[in-house]
Design a protein around this motif. Structure first.
Motif, mmCIF file in Angstrom:
data_model
loop_
_atom_site.group_PDB
_atom_site.id
_atom_site.type_symbol
_atom_site.label_atom_id
_atom_site.label_comp_id
_atom_site.label_asym_id
_atom_site.label_seq_id
_atom_site.Cartn_x
_atom_site.Cartn_y
_atom_site.Cartn_z
ATOM 1 N N SER A 169 42.029 41.450 42.417
ATOM 2 C CA SER A 169 42.412 40.670 43.595
ATOM 3 C C SER A 169 41.698 39.318 43.589
ATOM 4 C CB SER A 169 42.052 41.434 44.879
ATOM 5 O OG SER A 169 42.688 42.697 44.894
ATOM 6 N N ALA A 170 42.485 38.249 43.467
ATOM 7 C CA ALA A 170 41.910 36.897 43.407
ATOM 8 C C ALA A 170 41.571 36.385 44.800
ATOM 9 C CB ALA A 170 42.889 35.953 42.728
ATOM 10 N N ASP A 171 40.432 35.694 44.888
ATOM 11 C CA ASP A 171 40.011 35.030 46.125
ATOM 12 C C ASP A 171 39.760 33.571 45.761
ATOM 13 O OD1 ASP A 171 38.965 34.155 48.491
ATOM 14 O OD2 ASP A 171 37.176 35.424 48.450
ATOM 15 N N GLY A 172 40.806 32.739 45.825
ATOM 16 C CA GLY A 172 40.701 31.375 45.331
ATOM 17 C C GLY A 172 40.775 31.361 43.813
ATOM 18 N N THR A 173 40.175 30.354 43.184
ATOM 19 C CA THR A 173 40.236 30.218 41.724
ATOM 20 C C THR A 173 38.935 30.608 41.031
ATOM 21 O OG1 THR A 173 39.567 27.895 41.887
ATOM 22 C CG2 THR A 173 41.940 28.363 41.858
ATOM 23 N N ASP A 174 37.906 30.936 41.804
ATOM 24 C CA ASP A 174 36.608 31.193 41.169
ATOM 25 C C ASP A 174 35.996 32.542 41.530
ATOM 26 O OD1 ASP A 174 36.023 30.682 43.795
ATOM 27 O OD2 ASP A 174 34.514 29.139 43.404
ATOM 28 N N LYS A 175 36.783 33.424 42.159
ATOM 29 C CA LYS A 175 36.230 34.716 42.574
ATOM 30 C C LYS A 175 37.332 35.774 42.603
ATOM 31 C CE LYS A 175 33.445 34.620 46.130
ATOM 32 N NZ LYS A 175 32.983 34.585 47.548
ATOM 33 N N ILE A 176 37.016 36.968 42.119
ATOM 34 C CA ILE A 176 37.971 38.088 42.184
ATOM 35 C C ILE A 176 37.225 39.350 42.622
ATOM 36 C CG2 ILE A 176 39.482 37.126 40.401
ATOM 37 C CD1 ILE A 176 37.589 40.253 39.502
ATOM 38 N N THR A 177 37.984 40.300 43.148
ATOM 39 C CA THR A 177 37.440 41.626 43.460
ATOM 40 C C THR A 177 38.179 42.645 42.605
ATOM 41 O OG1 THR A 177 36.975 40.982 45.751
ATOM 42 C CG2 THR A 177 37.048 43.345 45.273
#
Length: 204
Positions: A169-177
């Motif tokens: 799951s992407a959170d913006g372009t610099d973080k994922i879960t």
């Protein structure tokens, strides 16, 4: 960290398949194997040959992890409940370098391993440089401040040939879960992988 010493695309040609789905793979131009005997007619492959090929292809796809690492992962998968082949895929997809690759933080699995080893990745806010680290469901993987401006990472995020899978799951372009461990049919392999043959290879 293991380092692939032979030419990366030679594995593509040996397998006769573009196993990473890259547009510059030589298989796109020459479907036969490498070397002076590459165009010889291939005979029917034995069961052992098919199993070995499936193992080499899967192992190569994950950045050519060492045989020792790969066999240890298989042994762990075989001790888990459920289907061993599915368990094997799940464990390989939980490697930090593979999660970085799936998140499109790197253009190739080899680049993903390098980005991790150079300390550009954070796991739950803490720097980690171990590519083989096992990621758990719910872990947050993010880029370090320097990495956000790296040309390699900006290039990877614009690649048209692959998308971020549903289990990341992407959170913006610099973080994922990392939201869940995928099953075989959820993993976006460019070619068919046969973990059942890998299980047969190690079960002999």
């Amino acid at each position: 960290m293991s380092k692939r010493k032979s030419a990366k695309h030679k594995l593509d040609r040996r397998m006769g398949e573009n196993i990473w789905g890259r547009p510059n793979s030589p298989v796109n131009r020459r479907s036969y194997g490498p070397g002076q005997h590459g165009q010889r007619r291939k005979g029917k492959m034995s069961d052992f040959g098919l199993q070995l090929r499936a193992k080499q292809k899967l192992k190569g796809y994950y950045g050519d992890v060492t045989e020792k690492q790969f066999k240890r992962t298989y042994q762990e998968a075989s001790r888990m409940k459920g289907d061993t082949g599915q368990n094997l895929i799940g464990l390989l997809e939980r490697r930090l370098d593979m999660v970085v690759y799936r998140a499109k933080f790197a253009p190739t699995i080899f680049a993903a391993r390098q980005i991790v080893s150079h300390g550009h990745i954070r796991v739950n806010g803490v720097k980690c440089n171990v590519a083989s680290r096992r990621i758990n469901v719910g872990d947050v993987i993010s880029l370090g401040d320097k990495a956000k401006e790296m040309a390699l990472i900006i290039e990877a995020q614009s690649l048209p040939e692959r998308d971020i899978p549903d289990y990341v799951s992407a959170d913006g372009t610099d973080k994922i879960t990392y939201s869940r461990v995928p099953t075989l049919d959820e993993v976006p392999y460019p070619v068919t992988m046969e973990p059942n043959l890998v299980v047969e290879f190690y079960s002999r």
